[in-house]
Motif scaffolding. Structure first.
Motif, PDB file in Angstrom:
ATOM      1  N   TYR A  48       0.905  -1.028   0.037  1.00 38.78           N
ATOM      2  CA  TYR A  48      -0.047   0.165  -0.081  1.00 38.78           C
ATOM      3  C   TYR A  48       0.911   1.184   0.009  1.00 38.78           C
ATOM      4  O   TYR A  48       0.697   2.122  -0.750  1.00 38.78           O
ATOM      5  CB  TYR A  48      -1.155  -0.104   1.268  1.00 38.78           C
ATOM      6  N   ASN A  49       1.762   1.274   0.842  1.00 40.81           N
ATOM      7  CA  ASN A  49       2.814   2.557   1.114  1.00 40.81           C
ATOM      8  C   ASN A  49       3.756   2.590  -0.340  1.00 40.81           C
ATOM      9  O   ASN A  49       4.116   3.876  -0.624  1.00 40.81           O
ATOM     10  CB  ASN A  49       3.735   2.368   2.333  1.00 40.81           C
ATOM     11  N   LEU A  50       4.102   1.490  -0.728  1.00 37.92           N
ATOM     12  CA  LEU A  50       4.866   1.377  -1.998  1.00 37.92           C
ATOM     13  C   LEU A  50       3.874   2.215  -3.125  1.00 37.92           C
ATOM     14  O   LEU A  50       4.571   3.179  -3.932  1.00 37.92           O
ATOM     15  CB  LEU A  50       5.309   0.238  -2.698  1.00 37.92           C
ATOM     16  N   GLY A  51       2.630   2.104  -3.178  1.00 38.29           N
ATOM     17  CA  GLY A  51       1.848   2.590  -4.160  1.00 38.29           C
ATOM     18  C   GLY A  51       1.719   4.001  -3.763  1.00 38.29           C
ATOM     19  O   GLY A  51       1.798   4.847  -4.796  1.00 38.29           O
ATOM     20  N   ALA A 132      -4.175  -5.164  -6.332  1.00 39.41           N
ATOM     21  CA  ALA A 132      -5.193  -4.435  -5.629  1.00 39.41           C
ATOM     22  C   ALA A 132      -4.706  -3.449  -4.550  1.00 39.41           C
ATOM     23  O   ALA A 132      -5.278  -2.197  -4.590  1.00 39.41           O
ATOM     24  CB  ALA A 132      -6.597  -5.088  -5.217  1.00 39.41           C
ATOM     25  N   THR A 133      -3.971  -4.120  -3.865  1.00 43.73           N
ATOM     26  CA  THR A 133      -3.595  -3.290  -2.624  1.00 43.73           C
ATOM     27  C   THR A 133      -2.531  -2.184  -3.047  1.00 43.73           C
ATOM     28  O   THR A 133      -2.661  -1.018  -2.554  1.00 43.73           O
ATOM     29  CB  THR A 133      -2.925  -4.248  -1.773  1.00 43.73           C
ATOM     30  N   PHE A 134      -1.665  -2.511  -4.117  1.00 46.21           N
ATOM     31  CA  PHE A 134      -0.685  -1.630  -4.440  1.00 46.21           C
ATOM     32  C   PHE A 134      -1.420  -0.336  -5.297  1.00 46.21           C
ATOM     33  O   PHE A 134      -1.146   0.747  -5.034  1.00 46.21           O
ATOM     34  CB  PHE A 134       0.055  -2.173  -5.617  1.00 46.21           C
ATOM     35  N   PHE A 135      -2.358  -0.643  -6.327  1.00 47.29           N
ATOM     36  CA  PHE A 135      -3.298   0.461  -6.876  1.00 47.29           C
ATOM     37  C   PHE A 135      -3.980   1.120  -5.942  1.00 47.29           C
ATOM     38  O   PHE A 135      -4.200   2.502  -6.199  1.00 47.29           O
ATOM     39  CB  PHE A 135      -3.758  -0.307  -8.097  1.00 47.29           C
ATOM     40  N   ALA A 136      -4.567   0.555  -4.744  1.00 47.70           N
ATOM     41  CA  ALA A 136      -5.117   1.317  -3.969  1.00 47.70           C
ATOM     42  C   ALA A 136      -4.365   2.570  -3.316  1.00 47.70           C
ATOM     43  O   ALA A 136      -4.797   3.638  -3.169  1.00 47.70           O
ATOM     44  CB  ALA A 136      -5.771   0.521  -2.690  1.00 47.70           C
ATOM     45  N   GLY A 137      -2.991   2.001  -3.066  1.00 50.28           N
ATOM     46  CA  GLY A 137      -1.859   3.030  -2.364  1.00 50.28           C
ATOM     47  C   GLY A 137      -1.762   4.175  -3.272  1.00 50.28           C
ATOM     48  O   GLY A 137      -1.616   5.298  -2.832  1.00 50.28           O
ATOM     49  N   THR A 138      -1.637   3.782  -5.060  1.00 50.80           N
ATOM     50  CA  THR A 138      -1.258   4.740  -5.767  1.00 50.80           C
ATOM     51  C   THR A 138      -2.644   6.190  -5.617  1.00 50.80           C
ATOM     52  O   THR A 138      -2.412   6.974  -5.791  1.00 50.80           O
ATOM     53  CB  THR A 138      -1.174   4.403  -7.154  1.00 50.80           C
ATOM     54  N   LEU A 139      -3.647   5.420  -5.588  1.00 52.51           N
ATOM     55  CA  LEU A 139      -4.915   6.262  -5.675  1.00 52.51           C
ATOM     56  C   LEU A 139      -5.069   7.282  -4.344  1.00 52.51           C
ATOM     57  O   LEU A 139      -5.013   8.161  -4.293  1.00 52.51           O
ATOM     58  CB  LEU A 139      -6.350   5.422  -5.860  1.00 52.51           C
ATOM     59  N   TRP A 140      -4.732   6.547  -3.043  1.00 47.02           N
ATOM     60  CA  TRP A 140      -4.756   7.336  -2.023  1.00 47.02           C
ATOM     61  C   TRP A 140      -3.558   8.131  -1.869  1.00 47.02           C
ATOM     62  O   TRP A 140      -3.631   9.085  -1.214  1.00 47.02           O
ATOM     63  CB  TRP A 140      -4.843   6.307  -1.001  1.00 47.02           C
ATOM     64  N   GLY A 141      -2.508   8.064  -2.463  1.00 41.08           N
ATOM     65  CA  GLY A 141      -1.431   9.091  -2.929  1.00 41.08           C
ATOM     66  C   GLY A 141      -2.083  10.354  -3.303  1.00 41.08           C
ATOM     67  O   GLY A 141      -1.346  11.436  -3.268  1.00 41.08           O
ATOM     68  N   TRP A 142      -3.220  10.420  -3.916  1.00 36.36           N
ATOM     69  CA  TRP A 142      -3.692  11.551  -4.442  1.00 36.36           C
ATOM     70  C   TRP A 142      -4.770  12.275  -3.321  1.00 36.36           C
ATOM     71  O   TRP A 142      -5.497  13.416  -3.827  1.00 36.36           O
ATOM     72  CB  TRP A 142      -4.401  11.295  -5.843  1.00 36.36           C
ATOM     73  N   LEU A 143      -4.976  11.641  -2.373  1.00 36.49           N
ATOM     74  CA  LEU A 143      -5.589  12.575  -1.291  1.00 36.49           C
ATOM     75  C   LEU A 143      -4.951  13.967  -1.062  1.00 36.49           C
ATOM     76  O   LEU A 143      -3.876  14.374  -0.928  1.00 36.49           O
ATOM     77  CB  LEU A 143      -5.476  11.705   0.184  1.00 36.49           C
ATOM     78  N   PRO A 144      -6.018  14.943  -1.022  1.00 35.77           N
ATOM     79  CA  PRO A 144      -5.649  16.343  -0.943  1.00 35.77           C
ATOM     80  C   PRO A 144      -4.856  16.362   0.573  1.00 35.77           C
ATOM     81  O   PRO A 144      -5.209  16.101   1.165  1.00 35.77           O
ATOM     82  CB  PRO A 144      -6.903  16.910  -1.020  1.00 35.77           C
TER      83      PRO A 144
END
Length: 223
Positions: A48-51, A132-144
């Protein structure tokens, strides 16, 4: 656009911003990391954090690349960007201390985009599997996040896609210890890093560093 010494200093600054903002990271998305550590396999916390860090690098590459493309070696580009980066660093310190929450307005401005992305991130987070976990991390990285925006102002200083990505990688590395640990000993870490006293101390350190950088920028005017 930058000499190696300045670039190294900016990488260290980005790393320190990530470390200093550990409590803020836990407030913004530490709960997600904690849930992953409790409800899924421990290595999913790392995925998750890698993403998440990967998304920071992508944004950094876009910002650094855009500066390099639109203002390559501009006469005052570096000076203006450095002033902007120092101002953002000062605002971040004030944000952590709770003395001035100006960065909140930037977070609010990006909220409409996040509302469209968040449902996809939530769906991926609840699905099993490493991808799924990795890509969830990549999306959450765009959190304002005002802290990420502050780090991006330093990524812009690199003036290149590779430099911007490297700066944001350093920033992400600074956030990593707290976010990974949140998935394993969340309660203790949350109580400590989210304590206002700790956040204020980190904010004051960033303010001091910002003021010192500001004096460095002003020095030529007094010579």
């Amino acid at each position: 656009m930058m000499n190696p010494i300045s670039q190294s200093a900016d990488l260290v600054t980005a790393l320190l911003m990530g470390l200093a903002g550990s409590g803020h990271c836990l407030m913004m998305c530490g709960g997600i990391a904690s849930a992953m550590g409790i409800n899924t396999k421990p290595h999913h916390v790392w995925l998750y954090n890698l993403g998440r860090v990967s998304s920071y690098m992508i944004i950094g590459a876009l910002v650094g690349g855009a500066i390099g493309f639109f203002a390559p070696e501009g006469g005052y580009t570096t000076v203006i960007l450095r002033w902007l980066a120092v101002i953002f660093l000062l605002l971040l310190g004030l944000y952590f201390t709770g003395w001035f929450a100006g960065l909140v307005y930037l977070e609010k401005a990006a909220s409409p985009v996040w509302r469209k992305v968040q449902p996809f991130a939530a769906k991926l987070r609840n699905k099993p599997g490493v991808f799924a976990t990795f890509f969830a991390g990549t999306l959450w990285g765009w959190l304002p996040c005002g802290m990420v925006y502050s780090a991006l102002s330093w990524a812009a200083l690199s003036g290149s896609a590779s430099g911007g990505a490297l700066t944001m990688a350093a920033f992400g590395l600074g956030t990593l210890p707290a976010m990974v640990a949140a998935g394993h000993f969340s309660q203790f870490l949350h109580n400590f890093l989210r304590a206002q006293g700790v956040r204020t101390a980190m904010g004051v350190l960033l303010i001091i560093y910002a003021l010192w950088s500001l004096l460095t920028l002003l020095k030529p005017f007094f010579q």
